[in-house]
Write a protein that holds these residues in place. Structure first.
Motif, PDB file in Angstrom:
ATOM      1  N   ALA A   1       5.390  20.598  -0.803  1.00  0.00           N
ATOM      2  CA  ALA A   1       5.353  20.366  -2.247  1.00  0.00           C
ATOM      3  C   ALA A   1       4.736  21.557  -2.977  1.00  0.00           C
ATOM      4  CB  ALA A   1       4.546  19.108  -2.544  1.00  0.00           C
ATOM      5  N   LYS A   2       4.960  21.570  -4.295  1.00  0.00           N
ATOM      6  CA  LYS A   2       4.340  22.602  -5.127  1.00  0.00           C
ATOM      7  C   LYS A   2       3.050  22.041  -5.720  1.00  0.00           C
ATOM      8  CE  LYS A   2       7.661  25.990  -6.550  1.00  0.00           C
ATOM      9  NZ  LYS A   2       8.691  25.915  -5.561  1.00  0.00           N
ATOM     10  N   GLY A   3       2.144  22.920  -6.144  1.00  0.00           N
ATOM     11  CA  GLY A   3       0.913  22.440  -6.763  1.00  0.00           C
ATOM     12  C   GLY A   3      -0.156  23.496  -6.668  1.00  0.00           C
ATOM     13  N   LEU A   4      -1.334  23.154  -7.168  1.00  0.00           N
ATOM     14  CA  LEU A   4      -2.437  24.108  -7.223  1.00  0.00           C
ATOM     15  C   LEU A   4      -3.011  24.374  -5.835  1.00  0.00           C
ATOM     16  CD1 LEU A   4      -3.899  25.582  -9.537  1.00  0.00           C
ATOM     17  CD2 LEU A   4      -5.578  23.746  -9.518  1.00  0.00           C
TER      18      LEU A   4
ATOM     19  N   PHE B   1       0.845  -1.201   0.000  1.00  0.00           N
ATOM     20  CA  PHE B   1       0.000   0.000   0.000  1.00  0.00           C
ATOM     21  C   PHE B   1       0.877   1.247   0.000  1.00  0.00           C
ATOM     22  CE2 PHE B   1      -2.031   3.444   2.447  1.00  0.00           C
ATOM     23  CZ  PHE B   1      -3.123   3.674   1.626  1.00  0.00           C
ATOM     24  N   VAL B   2       0.632   2.143  -0.937  1.00  0.00           N
ATOM     25  CA  VAL B   2       1.351   3.422  -0.981  1.00  0.00           C
ATOM     26  C   VAL B   2       0.319   4.544  -0.961  1.00  0.00           C
ATOM     27  CG1 VAL B   2       2.924   4.876  -2.301  1.00  0.00           C
ATOM     28  CG2 VAL B   2       3.235   2.395  -2.290  1.00  0.00           C
ATOM     29  N   TYR B   3       0.501   5.481  -0.041  1.00  0.00           N
ATOM     30  CA  TYR B   3      -0.468   6.574   0.061  1.00  0.00           C
ATOM     31  C   TYR B   3      -0.003   7.772  -0.740  1.00  0.00           C
ATOM     32  CZ  TYR B   3      -3.317  10.334   1.948  1.00  0.00           C
ATOM     33  OH  TYR B   3      -4.162  11.396   2.076  1.00  0.00           O
ATOM     34  N   LYS B   4      -0.878   8.255  -1.599  1.00  0.00           N
ATOM     35  CA  LYS B   4      -0.570   9.473  -2.355  1.00  0.00           C
ATOM     36  C   LYS B   4      -1.634  10.505  -1.980  1.00  0.00           C
ATOM     37  CE  LYS B   4       0.186  11.104  -6.991  1.00  0.00           C
ATOM     38  NZ  LYS B   4      -0.792  11.191  -8.065  1.00  0.00           N
ATOM     39  N   HIS B   5      -1.211  11.576  -1.357  1.00  0.00           N
ATOM     40  CA  HIS B   5      -2.145  12.604  -0.892  1.00  0.00           C
ATOM     41  C   HIS B   5      -2.720  13.349  -2.090  1.00  0.00           C
ATOM     42  CE1 HIS B   5      -3.881  15.226   2.096  1.00  0.00           C
ATOM     43  NE2 HIS B   5      -3.422  16.294   1.469  1.00  0.00           N
ATOM     44  N   LEU B   6      -4.035  13.427  -2.173  1.00  0.00           N
ATOM     45  CA  LEU B   6      -4.671  14.076  -3.321  1.00  0.00           C
ATOM     46  C   LEU B   6      -4.980  15.541  -3.073  1.00  0.00           C
ATOM     47  CD1 LEU B   6      -7.184  11.500  -4.790  1.00  0.00           C
ATOM     48  CD2 LEU B   6      -4.928  12.121  -5.625  1.00  0.00           C
ATOM     49  N   GLY B   7      -4.675  16.023  -1.875  1.00  0.00           N
ATOM     50  CA  GLY B   7      -4.976  17.429  -1.581  1.00  0.00           C
ATOM     51  C   GLY B   7      -6.019  17.550  -0.500  1.00  0.00           C
ATOM     52  N   SER B   8      -6.224  18.775  -0.032  1.00  0.00           N
ATOM     53  CA  SER B   8      -7.167  19.008   1.060  1.00  0.00           C
ATOM     54  C   SER B   8      -8.174  20.067   0.636  1.00  0.00           C
ATOM     55  CB  SER B   8      -6.436  19.527   2.301  1.00  0.00           C
ATOM     56  OG  SER B   8      -5.320  18.719   2.569  1.00  0.00           O
ATOM     57  N   MET B   9      -9.351  19.956   1.206  1.00  0.00           N
ATOM     58  CA  MET B   9     -10.386  20.944   0.919  1.00  0.00           C
ATOM     59  C   MET B   9     -11.082  21.319   2.216  1.00  0.00           C
ATOM     60  SD  MET B   9     -12.106  19.774  -2.642  1.00  0.00           S
ATOM     61  CE  MET B   9     -12.425  18.061  -2.314  1.00  0.00           C
ATOM     62  N   ALA B  10     -11.538  22.567   2.297  1.00  0.00           N
ATOM     63  CA  ALA B  10     -12.316  22.999   3.462  1.00  0.00           C
ATOM     64  C   ALA B  10     -13.173  24.194   3.068  1.00  0.00           C
ATOM     65  CB  ALA B  10     -11.390  23.391   4.611  1.00  0.00           C
TER      66      ALA B  10
END
Lengths: 504, 504
Positions: free
Chosen positions: A456-459, A430-439
């Protein structure tokens, strides 16, 4: 009481503990040398209204020609996603949980003020995995697991019957071929006095119901003649402790409710209601700095008072901060993170550094056979060299999905039965890849942070557009079409008619 | 506790009891020689957690230049229909009730099994009469009326705070110009032991919630290993006492739920669940003979066992009939009619022969000024020569409508204030015209009896067409558009997705 006499019929037969017993096909027969536990007896033992639970009946081990049995403890994100993915042609699925539904936790804050209905965020387990209601060997048991006997491939349980006085709880056992522990976590109180007595958590539907009832009660009581200005202010002071996504979303919902609904429907007291969010560090600490600043600005604009402080003590009508100041409150919501449940702490199983159940890369509990653990209650053992994953719905859901596929693979390879998976190649870990957070932060605004980690960088988006991304993301993730439809209908009616204020 | 000290500020001023005091415009000032009642004090007096409620504050009499005040006790069909009709330009409206919503009782049975949602049948008072939430002199108080002082044009009340431990109830008084007593009735138990402890009534939303929780609990517990056949049968035996429309509709809903939803979602126990309807006389005795026979046939066909019998005693797990037979049950619903509330019995007001508050043809209580009574709690005094009307939503609703028009007329004639309506011509008296009765019996079938009385002639329909008449009649009578919409959505989703079985 002739049905009481009837119970004794069950206790006459005894069955050997063997997984190779083709004769008896009734899954409800007795376990090795158990006699039936009379759950009608009324002499109280300890604090339970049932008598000597010495030995009890249950589900016996499966036989070689039968489908192997997966027992799932818990019905949260991890357990439910697992059950959804398990192939009912391969396994019989048995779920043990004190609630018969999964709570769609990211939308729970919206139900407290009536934006969404309680039922729109609750998904019955029978809808998530229909085999549980239909297949003869699959079951849902409304019960708590009290003990795990990994040596004998067995769990001990006790039924839940809170609030009902005409029936006493009783105990039973279930033999498993594969066990998945997905019991979740409990809210952290950091040993602070009074939190459990006076604060309300926000993790279950009954918490949201309690918050709603109390909020509406306070709004109505503060309008009654004879109340002082100060008491009115206390009653209508809503304090949220904990600035994580749950605390922030609840504060946002509350300020929306105040701005739109309280102004119209409780016009007499509208100027008294206030929201204070108390956080020891920064709010939304896992989010991008820019988003955090945006959230702070927006919340302040909506009238939420942000206070940096530590709670030292909680009393019936006020909380004491570590600087000694007292904050009177009418409603106190506590959402400061989670820690391991007492049953997890007491288990004689390997542990992760955080006190959770230790698992290897395949989510197996090392040193015992056929036991897996997923969700908030589990973490990687030190030998894996991996860090414990955060207690997020996203992690639990991904683990449930992974483990369902893994168990299906094992079952199809003929290794579904107890002690038969030793030779099996488990494949990719099992490898966890974080997809982002929302609130959400209220006023149709939300934060969407699609970076894979804090550094990390990203939207990273904030604003009204994010709000629609947030809503679309959630409406497609609410599991059943029925609930998708109801969430949509609830949102529309909130916009058109406002929030419902009936105190049921 | 500085707000506690603040309370004493209120108690320093004393005001004369006069309706002609133009100086003080604050409606929250003190009543004659009252000192403030400290509701924070914690030394218990009697069984209440509040201290010496000797004298207390409230709403003082209105002044001549102010709008007169109508005080409405109760928020049922009568009180809510009245409030809806009252002109907020003519009167300030004050409602005192322990619940902040009206229950749309004819649809309540449908909520027990999930055909409709609880909120779809509850209408907040603020939505029925928006002035209550907005006008400075109109209020809703979540409280019980404890005493009526008709001599001084005043009612005494106590706040409701059930289930909340951080606030103690407190007392207050309200002076009225016009008083409308619409407190309703209570279920009749005929002095039978155990009814209040073990049976569930079906009059409030919390009753329906309790029935739903218990039904789902029993369905789940009966599936747990170790339960005997007999106990399983007991748990899944639903007994309804009372064959009036409520009992019949609930039995019909229950059999629909069993036929459609239990079969699919509780497949393991589907053959154990049964419904028994116990009635001492005939079911639906107010309906046409032909309709009654049709209902009996249909209910029997749906699996409802009709038993003619009298209940003698109710125990925790079974009821005893007058012939001595014992009937084990898991769920017991009691709907055998209603009788007067204790507070109505204790009132020092004229009474109707049935023990209700006596009213004349204009729904006034004779011998006192400015007091009216409508709904289940009232009946015609003997001198009117009229019979007491049945305790029906239809009667209450018609009376509320009539009285709203009468009070508006009085107010517009300048006689709204206390003791000023003596010279007014009241116009046409209240005349009740029965519009017919309706009841569903499950399986999309209903009875519609449009005769004006038991002996009269007129249309009497039964079957699927009636069901659609019934649904249309109700969907247009549910007061707000929001609830009409939700009832419609609930009905559609029940057909498409089945009933929700989350036990919240």
């Amino acid at each position: 009481m002739s049905w009481l006499r009837n119970l004794s019929k069950f206790s006459t037969s005894t069955i050997k503990a063997s997984s190779q017993r083709p004769k008896n096909t009734d899954p409800f027969c007795l376990l090795p040398s158990f006699t039936f536990f009379s759950h009608f007896s009324s002499n109280p033992v300890e604090d339970k209204p049932c008598a000597k639970p010495v030995e009890y009946s249950g589900l016996e081990p499966t036989k070689a020609h039968e489908k192997p049995r997966v027992v799932v403890l818990g019905s949260g994100w991890a357990g439910c996603r697992l059950m959804k993915g398990l192939d009912p042609h391969v396994y019989d699925i048995v779920c043990v949980s004190p609630r018969n539904h999964m709570v769609f936790t990211p939308l729970l804050a919206s139900t407290c003020v009536g934006t969404l209905e309680f039922r729109s965020v609750a998904e019955p387990i029978g809808r998530i995995q229909p085999a549980i209601s239909r297949e003869p060997g699959s079951y849902f048991f409304l019960a708590n697991c009290t003990q795990i006997d990994a040596h004998n491939h067995m769990v001990h349980c006790e039924t839940v019957a809170e609030g009902v006085e005409t029936i006493a709880p009783w105990k039973f056992s279930i033999s498993y071929d594969k066990l998945v522990i997905a019991l979740g976590s409990q809210p952290s109180t950091f040993g602070i006095q009074g939190v459990k007595e006076y604060a309300i958590f926000l993790r279950e539907v009954h918490h949201a119901q309690e918050i709603r009832r109390k909020l509406l009660l306070n709004l109505m009581l503060s309008d009654v003649p004879g109340i002082s200005e100060e008491e009115k202010q206390r009653l209508l002071h809503c304090v949220v402790v904990g600035g994580g996504p749950t605390g922030v979303e609840f504060s946002g919902e509350l300020s929306d409710f105040i701005t739109k609904d309280v102004r119209q429907r409780y016009a007499h007291v509208k100027d008294y209601i206030r929201v204070t969010l108390i956080e020891a560090n920064e709010i939304l600490s896992s989010f991008d700095d820019r988003l955090r600043r945006y959230a702070t600005k927006q919340l302040t604009k909506s009238g939420v008072r942000l206070v940096r402080g530590m709670v030292k003590d909680v009393k019936a009508q006020n909380i004491v901060l570590s600087d000694g100041s007292e904050v009177p409150y009418g409603l106190l919501v506590w959402s400061t993170g989670v820690g391991p449940l007492p049953i997890i702490q007491s288990l004689d199983l390997p542990k992760a550094p955080s006190g959770r159940i230790g698992v290897d890369e395949w989510l197996r509990v090392p040193s015992v056979q056929d036991v897996f653990s997923i969700g908030d209650c589990s973490g990687f053992v030190e030998s894996t060299g991996k860090q414990t994953l955060p207690a997020l719905a996203q992690v639990a859901e991904r683990q449930g999905k992974y483990l369902a596929a893994l168990l299906n693979k094992i079952g199809k390879a003929g290794a579904g039965h107890a002690n038969s998976a030793k030779e099996i190649e488990f494949g990719d870990p099992f490898v966890y890849k974080h997809l982002g957070s929302m609130a959400t932060i209220g006023r149709y605004k939300a934060l969407v942070d699609l970076r894979q980690g804090k550094e990390a960088k990203g939207l990273a988006l904030a604003g009204v557009l994010s709000f629609f991304i947030w809503r679309s993301a959630y409406i497609t993730r609410v599991i059943s079409w029925r609930n998708r439809f109801y969430v949509f209908v609830n949102w529309i009616t909130t916009v058109v008619f406002g929030r419902d204020i009936s105190r049921l």
